[in-house]
Design a protein around this motif. Structure first.
Motif, PDB file in Angstrom:
ATOM      1  N   PRO A  20      54.184  16.629   4.598  1.00 41.34           N
ATOM      2  CA  PRO A  20      55.385  15.908   5.052  1.00 41.34           C
ATOM      3  C   PRO A  20      55.800  14.758   4.133  1.00 41.34           C
ATOM      4  O   PRO A  20      56.999  14.573   3.871  1.00 41.34           O
ATOM      5  N   PHE A  21      54.821  13.988   3.627  1.00 45.03           N
ATOM      6  CA  PHE A  21      55.156  12.860   2.760  1.00 45.03           C
ATOM      7  C   PHE A  21      55.871  13.328   1.504  1.00 45.03           C
ATOM      8  O   PHE A  21      56.897  12.761   1.101  1.00 45.03           O
ATOM      9  N   GLN A  25      57.436  16.136   1.050  1.00 42.29           N
ATOM     10  CA  GLN A  25      58.738  16.713   1.380  1.00 42.29           C
ATOM     11  C   GLN A  25      59.811  15.628   1.364  1.00 42.29           C
ATOM     12  O   GLN A  25      60.918  15.836   0.864  1.00 42.29           O
ATOM     13  N   THR A  26      59.462  14.450   1.896  1.00 42.46           N
ATOM     14  CA  THR A  26      60.402  13.333   1.903  1.00 42.46           C
ATOM     15  C   THR A  26      60.674  12.835   0.500  1.00 42.46           C
ATOM     16  O   THR A  26      61.830  12.575   0.119  1.00 42.46           O
ATOM     17  N   LEU A  34      63.062  14.986  -1.585  1.00 51.29           N
ATOM     18  CA  LEU A  34      64.485  14.908  -1.256  1.00 51.29           C
ATOM     19  C   LEU A  34      65.235  13.928  -2.149  1.00 51.29           C
ATOM     20  O   LEU A  34      66.467  13.924  -2.167  1.00 51.29           O
TER      21      LEU A  34
END
Length: 253
Positions: free
Chosen positions: A193-194, A196-197, A200
């Motif tokens: 998740p980290f 993925q951010t 972006l």
């Protein structure tokens, strides 16, 4: 519009491409074909499908985008740098050709080369993997927008560079790594998740995501956001180039 002047510059730039077909077209196509063979065969044996798309087909949009980004930057930056290097830039600045006409000619030629290369790679990819294009008009739109936008960016790099080595700094050290980290070979969902951010914030993610959506209807980012991102970057490049011609920065030095 000085159509004769625009056409003369455009024709000269396109003629240079056909004089160096091995470097301009054949080499990128062979390099991309090797990616299809290596990644499509090796990784395809491990990752069978992604979002229902065979892995070999999944990487097609990313590899085409990698080639387009690299070639757009290279063609546009070299095209405007050579007149600076040879001193003929002063003939261009004193000619009855406005900045927008010169820009249309140089960027139009660079974008034409990139679009031509992208279409050749698209056809070549069919020799290695079967794929479909769910939204052909959107695919063409992203192809055009990406080629033009990064040709504009390459034009800025060509004006900024004061040596041949600087022409390769941005493509080699920034654009290529961003492309590999932008989801060319994997979906963002496989990242923690980290990351993925963090990913972006990579602008190339939006290009590859939107381009892949045009093929298979699957994307990591909304296609609307992808179009907005590339349009915003194009506008920023145009503003910078307008300032360059208005001030003569790195052109009249």
């Amino acid at each position: 519009m000085n159509g004769h002047g625009v056409w003369s510059i455009y024709r000269f730039e396109m003629a240079r491409t056909f004089r160096t077909l091995l470097q301009s077209i054949i080499a990128p196509v062979i390099s991309t074909s090797l990616y299809f063979v290596v990644f499509g065969s090796a990784m395809g044996g491990v990752m069978k499908t992604i979002h229902g798309v065979p892995y070999g087909a999944f990487i097609v949009p990313g590899l085409i985008m990698l080639a387009i980004l690299t070639e757009s930057l290279s063609n546009a930056s070299f095209g405007i740098y050579m007149p600076k290097w040879s001193g003929t830039i002063y003939e261009l600045l004193s000619a009855p050709v406005s900045w927008i006409e010169a820009l249309v000619a140089y960027v139009g030629a660079a974008a034409s080369k990139s679009i031509m290369l992208g279409l050749i790679i698209l056809v070549t990819a069919r020799l290695f993997v079967p794929f479909q294009i769910a939204h052909p008009f959107v695919m063409v739109l992203f192809l055009l927008l990406t080629s033009v936008t990064f040709s504009l960016f390459g034009f800025i790099i060509g004006v900024w560079a004061d040596g041949f080595e600087k022409l390769q700094i941005v493509p080699s050290l920034i654009i290529t790594p961003l492309t590999f980290l932008g989801g060319s070979f994997y979906p963002l969902s496989v990242l923690p998740p980290f990351w993925q951010t963090v990913t972006l914030f990579n602008p190339v993610v939006y290009l590859i995501s939107g381009f892949r959506w045009a093929f298979y209807g699957v994307a990591d980012v909304s296609v609307g956001i992808s179009l907005a991102a590339i349009s915003g970057f194009m506008l920023a490049c145009l503003v910078i180039i307008r300032w360059i011609f208005a001030t003569g920065w790195r052109l009249k030095a």
